[in-house]
Scaffold this active site. Sequence first.
Site, PDB file in Angstrom:
ATOM      1  N   GLY A 142     -21.884 -15.932  11.249  1.00  0.00           N
ATOM      2  CA  GLY A 142     -21.216 -14.668  11.005  1.00  0.00           C
ATOM      3  C   GLY A 142     -22.210 -13.520  10.996  1.00  0.00           C
ATOM      4  O   GLY A 142     -23.420 -13.705  10.850  1.00  0.00           O
ATOM      5  N   CYS A 143     -21.689 -12.307  11.135  1.00  0.00           N
ATOM      6  CA  CYS A 143     -22.557 -11.131  11.222  1.00  0.00           C
ATOM      7  C   CYS A 143     -23.254 -10.839   9.893  1.00  0.00           C
ATOM      8  O   CYS A 143     -24.473 -10.637   9.851  1.00  0.00           O
ATOM      9  CB  CYS A 143     -21.761  -9.926  11.706  1.00  0.00           C
ATOM     10  N   PHE A 144     -22.497 -10.806   8.795  1.00  0.00           N
ATOM     11  CA  PHE A 144     -23.123 -10.542   7.497  1.00  0.00           C
ATOM     12  C   PHE A 144     -24.152 -11.613   7.129  1.00  0.00           C
ATOM     13  O   PHE A 144     -25.260 -11.272   6.677  1.00  0.00           O
ATOM     14  CB  PHE A 144     -22.067 -10.432   6.398  1.00  0.00           C
ATOM     15  N   THR A 146     -25.993 -13.373   9.029  1.00  0.00           N
ATOM     16  CA  THR A 146     -27.190 -13.229   9.859  1.00  0.00           C
ATOM     17  C   THR A 146     -28.142 -12.205   9.260  1.00  0.00           C
ATOM     18  O   THR A 146     -29.320 -12.496   9.012  1.00  0.00           O
ATOM     19  CB  THR A 146     -26.806 -12.823  11.291  1.00  0.00           C
ATOM     20  N   GLY A 147     -27.659 -10.996   9.011  1.00  0.00           N
ATOM     21  CA  GLY A 147     -28.521  -9.966   8.451  1.00  0.00           C
ATOM     22  C   GLY A 147     -29.017 -10.302   7.060  1.00  0.00           C
ATOM     23  O   GLY A 147     -30.179 -10.045   6.720  1.00  0.00           O
TER      24      GLY A 147
END
Length: 328
Positions: A142-144, A146-147
């Site tokens: 997921g995007c969150f 990852t960061g």
Amino acid sequence: MDIAIIGATGYAGGELIRLLGMHSAAEVVCATSRRVEGTRVSAVHPQLNGFTDLSFTNPSVDEIEADVAFLAVPHTAGMQYVRALLERGIRVVDLSADYRLPQEIFEKVYGVTHTDYFAAPYGLPELHREEIRGKHFIANPGCFPTGATLAAAPLAAFADTIIYDSKSGVSGAGDNPSATTHFPNVADAITPYKMTTHRHLAEMKMELERLHAKAACYFTPHLLPVNRGILTTAHILLRDPLNQDQVERIYKDYYKDESFVRYQKPSIAAVRGSNFCDLIVESEGKRVVAVSAIDNLVKGASGQAIQNMNLMCGFKENDGLASAGLFP
């Protein structure tokens, strides 16, 4: 190498087509959609006009002819495709959440019964490169997560508590209109949502466990009035203090061989359209603040999916991804 993108009308699908158009060995030959079958891809993704002549098709799984398939379908929809594609010898990168988590956690978090579960490597290359290399199926993160994970990973084993605070652009909600993403509700506002219950928290906790961290983990996301980007602030509460020189050395050593992680002041504007994660860290002893910036549609989705494909298929890891961010 022929590529199929299943569910290609969304933002992630458009980015896959754009980025794969710059790949030395990949050609998108199939972009699927049930809703707009027969429509030119550039009619849905106007930025791709003159870049591709494809039209959307709606083949059955048995009719898809490709070497690699990207699943850019909604969560809980990916599971209906994966096994059939793999049985036909097609490598798969799944951008949905269906195979990221252990089955019991997935079913609890997403509220559905998984109908065809099996374990898949979690496609965060900076942490799991050798697990990804040469495989036939990868679950794209997921995007969150990852960061957040890239921000905290170097100090995870030293932490008692990690608190993630993320701000995301509106494209993270997808392209379906809603009151939440309606312009008058988003403009001139920064809005928290799902402050303790966001589904991506499960992925963050899973990755901390894999890093042998015993830290408590908390996450609150916010919606920004911008199109792209995620800025994550990780408050890392340590068991024992570390000074600034120590934490900088830890981070720089941890990511010294990672071409997509840059140690510099993070800004979502500087990574827009790119696969880079920019991060920086500052210590005040037992509290360390690490901040990361990614493009949620690239490193947080389609770019990372291509990075995984490159590892799966033996290409250079940055093939198709070597462009700088779009700034200003």
